[in-house]
Enzyme design. Structure first.
Site, PDB file in Angstrom:
ATOM      1  N   GLU A 190      -1.296  12.287  99.137  1.00 31.28           N
ATOM      2  CA  GLU A 190      -1.428  10.865  98.805  1.00 31.28           C
ATOM      3  C   GLU A 190      -0.220  10.117  99.371  1.00 31.28           C
ATOM      4  OE1 GLU A 190      -1.100   7.825  95.017  1.00 31.28           O
ATOM      5  OE2 GLU A 190      -1.787   9.870  94.606  1.00 31.28           O
TER       6      GLU A 190
ATOM      7  N   ARG B 299       3.669   1.923  99.952  1.00 30.38           N
ATOM      8  CA  ARG B 299       4.857   1.273  99.388  1.00 30.38           C
ATOM      9  C   ARG B 299       5.939   1.024 100.428  1.00 30.38           C
ATOM     10  NH1 ARG B 299       5.490   5.155  94.029  1.00 30.38           N
ATOM     11  NH2 ARG B 299       3.399   4.797  93.179  1.00 30.38           N
TER      12      ARG B 299
ATOM     13  N   LYS C 169      -7.864   8.700  87.947  1.00 31.79           N
ATOM     14  CA  LYS C 169      -6.430   8.927  87.862  1.00 31.79           C
ATOM     15  C   LYS C 169      -5.972   8.425  86.491  1.00 31.79           C
ATOM     16  CE  LYS C 169      -2.146   7.158  89.967  1.00 31.79           C
ATOM     17  NZ  LYS C 169      -1.589   6.403  91.108  1.00 31.79           N
TER      18      LYS C 169
END
Length: 213
Positions: free
Chosen positions: A45, A49, A133
């Site tokens: 993943e 960011r 999640k």
């Protein structure tokens, strides 16, 4: 909307940990990802960011065809399309809006949406998602919370992420509704700074040996 099994679940049969990655250079992305895959953690993943995130997704997807590259911190439908076009095979969001849920239908990429409460889990289920999640895992109640959700929502499966290390991971993986955990402990910042790819591979090997429920 019918609830279909997530294609992502099939890829997680023997993978207990999805590394959550924040890359600041494409070169680091390639070396770290290679070490993680070699260590037995092929699902990655790469979070959106940093300014190089999309470029890193594209580079890793091209260089490591044996990896299953995903994108994290996906907040909008536009980002969902962008990471798909960059080569990501799945996307992870910290939460779920109706617009994102609708946009994920037929988008050509699997979405793993984040939830933190029973109401959010029910809303995700109504939108057709059965693999979620659980975020932020430790702050949102951790193992006791997921145990509590299992009774009324046993059809849901979770990937708890947030504040998890290798010790806590074992407690989550023992739960019947947990498929895997997400974590960044396998890629310590000091190891990346020192370009100690061997250490990262060893941490990945250790994580890959964790037993699931």
């Amino acid at each position: 909307m019918p609830n279909q099994p997530s294609p992502l679940l099939e890829r997680l049969v023997n993978v207990p940990v999805i590394p959550v990655l924040e890359y600041h250079s494409v070169d680091d992305a390639l070396h770290v990802s290679e070490a993680l895959v070699a260590g037995g953690l092929p699902l990655l993943e790469i979070t959106l960011r940093t300014p190089v995130a999309l470029e890193a997704i594209q580079a890793v997807a091209k260089a490591l065809p044996q990896a299953v590259v995903g994108a994290g911190t996906v907040l909008t439908v536009e980002q969902l399309h962008a990471v798909r076009d960059a080569g990501a095979q799945f996307a992870v969001s910290p939460g779920l809006t109706q617009k994102l849920a609708d946009g994920a239908q037929g988008a050509g990429i699997t979405l793993l949406p984040g939830v933190a409460t029973a109401s959010e889990a029910m809303a995700a289920l109504e939108s057709g998602f059965t693999f979620l999640k659980f975020f932020p895992a430790e702050a949102a109640g951790g193992v006791p919370m997921l145990k509590s959700l299992y009774g009324p929502l046993a059809q849901l499966k979770f990937c708890p992420t947030g504040g998890i290390d290798i010790v806590k991971a074992q407690h989550y993986l023992a739960l019947p509704n947990v498929v895997c955990v997400g974590g960044s402990w396998v890629v310590p910042k000091d190891a990346v700074a020192a370009k100690d790819w061997g250490r990262i591979r060893k941490l990945a090997e250790e994580a890959a040996r964790l037993c699931k429920g």
